[in-house]
Design a protein around this motif. Structure first.
Motif, PDB file in Angstrom:
ATOM      1  N   VAL A   1       0.946  -1.075   0.162  1.00 25.89           N
ATOM      2  CA  VAL A   1      -0.055   0.137   0.048  1.00 25.89           C
ATOM      3  C   VAL A   1       0.877   1.155  -0.046  1.00 25.89           C
ATOM      4  O   VAL A   1       1.946   1.129   0.776  1.00 25.89           O
ATOM      5  N   PHE A   2       0.299   2.152  -0.747  1.00 26.65           N
ATOM      6  CA  PHE A   2       1.181   3.706  -0.812  1.00 26.65           C
ATOM      7  C   PHE A   2      -0.037   4.396  -0.213  1.00 26.65           C
ATOM      8  O   PHE A   2      -1.418   4.425  -0.667  1.00 26.65           O
ATOM      9  N   GLN A   3       0.321   5.402   0.793  1.00 25.54           N
ATOM     10  CA  GLN A   3      -0.841   6.235   1.397  1.00 25.54           C
ATOM     11  C   GLN A   3      -0.382   7.801   1.164  1.00 25.54           C
ATOM     12  O   GLN A   3       0.775   8.029   0.888  1.00 25.54           O
ATOM     13  N   ASN A   4      -1.309   8.602   1.527  1.00 21.33           N
ATOM     14  CA  ASN A   4      -1.166  10.029   1.371  1.00 21.33           C
ATOM     15  C   ASN A   4      -0.990  10.494  -0.019  1.00 21.33           C
ATOM     16  O   ASN A   4       0.062  11.592   0.149  1.00 21.33           O
ATOM     17  N   LEU A   5      -1.421   9.906  -0.918  1.00 24.61           N
ATOM     18  CA  LEU A   5      -1.080  10.404  -2.181  1.00 24.61           C
ATOM     19  C   LEU A   5      -1.978  11.532  -2.820  1.00 24.61           C
ATOM     20  O   LEU A   5      -3.211  11.596  -2.151  1.00 24.61           O
ATOM     21  N   LYS A   6      -1.618  12.367  -3.623  1.00 28.47           N
ATOM     22  CA  LYS A   6      -2.204  13.310  -4.189  1.00 28.47           C
ATOM     23  C   LYS A   6      -2.848  12.757  -5.600  1.00 28.47           C
ATOM     24  O   LYS A   6      -2.174  11.684  -6.196  1.00 28.47           O
ATOM     25  N   PRO A   7      -4.005  13.257  -6.249  1.00 31.26           N
ATOM     26  CA  PRO A   7      -4.774  12.961  -7.448  1.00 31.26           C
ATOM     27  C   PRO A   7      -3.500  12.836  -8.460  1.00 31.26           C
ATOM     28  O   PRO A   7      -2.691  13.741  -8.339  1.00 31.26           O
ATOM     29  N   GLY A   8      -3.522  11.855  -9.322  1.00 30.44           N
ATOM     30  CA  GLY A   8      -2.555  12.191 -10.542  1.00 30.44           C
ATOM     31  C   GLY A   8      -2.203  10.699 -11.043  1.00 30.44           C
ATOM     32  O   GLY A   8      -2.819   9.629 -10.527  1.00 30.44           O
ATOM     33  N   GLU A   9      -1.467  10.609 -12.119  1.00 32.47           N
ATOM     34  CA  GLU A   9      -0.810   9.137 -12.788  1.00 32.47           C
ATOM     35  C   GLU A   9       0.421   8.888 -12.160  1.00 32.47           C
ATOM     36  O   GLU A   9       1.343   9.690 -11.963  1.00 32.47           O
ATOM     37  N   TYR A  10       0.565   7.636 -11.759  1.00 33.20           N
ATOM     38  CA  TYR A  10       1.689   6.940 -11.189  1.00 33.20           C
ATOM     39  C   TYR A  10       2.235   5.652 -11.943  1.00 33.20           C
ATOM     40  O   TYR A  10       1.326   4.802 -12.552  1.00 33.20           O
ATOM     41  N   LEU A  11       3.506   5.355 -11.770  1.00 29.49           N
ATOM     42  CA  LEU A  11       3.929   4.046 -12.418  1.00 29.49           C
ATOM     43  C   LEU A  11       4.416   3.313 -10.959  1.00 29.49           C
ATOM     44  O   LEU A  11       4.957   3.770 -10.223  1.00 29.49           O
ATOM     45  N   VAL A  12       3.846   2.054 -11.030  1.00 27.46           N
ATOM     46  CA  VAL A  12       3.975   1.288  -9.843  1.00 27.46           C
ATOM     47  C   VAL A  12       4.726   0.107 -10.512  1.00 27.46           C
ATOM     48  O   VAL A  12       4.410  -0.584 -11.260  1.00 27.46           O
TER      49      VAL A  12
END
Length: 174
Positions: A97-108
């Motif tokens: 899990v990744f938390q405290n993110l802002k909206p946007g596109e991410y590469l995981v």
């Protein structure tokens, strides 16, 4: 994008093994403690990936445990590294899990070692003789049996969109 938000990305990392001699289940999960990396898909990062794709004969960059292992000619820029997050797989089912993110596109992406298939060999180690109470006997070859596994490096990645604050996005890296 990496702090001050209320969104999260929850996921599971695994691989499918389709070999005939595989061990156990066809799905192998990333082991607990495997590193999972998250990079905001910013214009800078997109430009760097596109540049690497255009300089020839390469594919998208491939990372294993946060290190570049193939696919591009230039290492990840420090500007990208310092604006990325790394977390661990938290259980034996490949969850992270990744938390405290802002909206946007991410590469995981995640890199781990799976067991591609299992092997068994029998090596003759001698001869055994059994003598029965009536005086008859039987014999045969005895064997040492060895089992081993063939490792497979797995690198799974996916682009994930977080559309609004407070959203939890689920992703399967397989």
């Amino acid at each position: 994008m990496l702090s001050g938000g209320s969104s999260s990305i929850k996921g599971q990392a695994s691989t499918k093994i389709s070999e005939k001699r595989m061990i156990g289940n066809k799905t192998q999960f990333a082991p607990k403690g495997s590193l999972v990396m998250l990079i905001p898909n910013t214009p800078y990062f997109k430009e760097w990936v596109d540049f690497n794709l255009t300089i020839g004969k390469i594919s998208r960059p491939v990372y294993y445990d946060g290190k570049l292992v193939g696919g591009c000619s230039y290492p990840m820029p420090s500007e990208v590294k310092k604006h990325s997050l790394v977390t661990d797989v938290i259980d034996d089912k490949g969850n992270f899990v990744f938390q405290n993110l802002k909206p946007g596109e991410y590469l995981v992406f995640v890199g781990f070692v799976a067991n591609k298939y299992s092997h068994t060999t029998k090596t003759p180690n001698g001869y055994s003789v059994t003598v029965y109470a009536d005086g008859s006997a039987s014999g045969g070859t005895t064997y040492d049996v060895k089992h081993w596994l063939t490792p497979k490096n797995v690198v799974n990645l996916k682009y994930v969109n977080v559309n609004k604050e407070g959203e939890t996005v689920s992703v399967k890296l397989n």
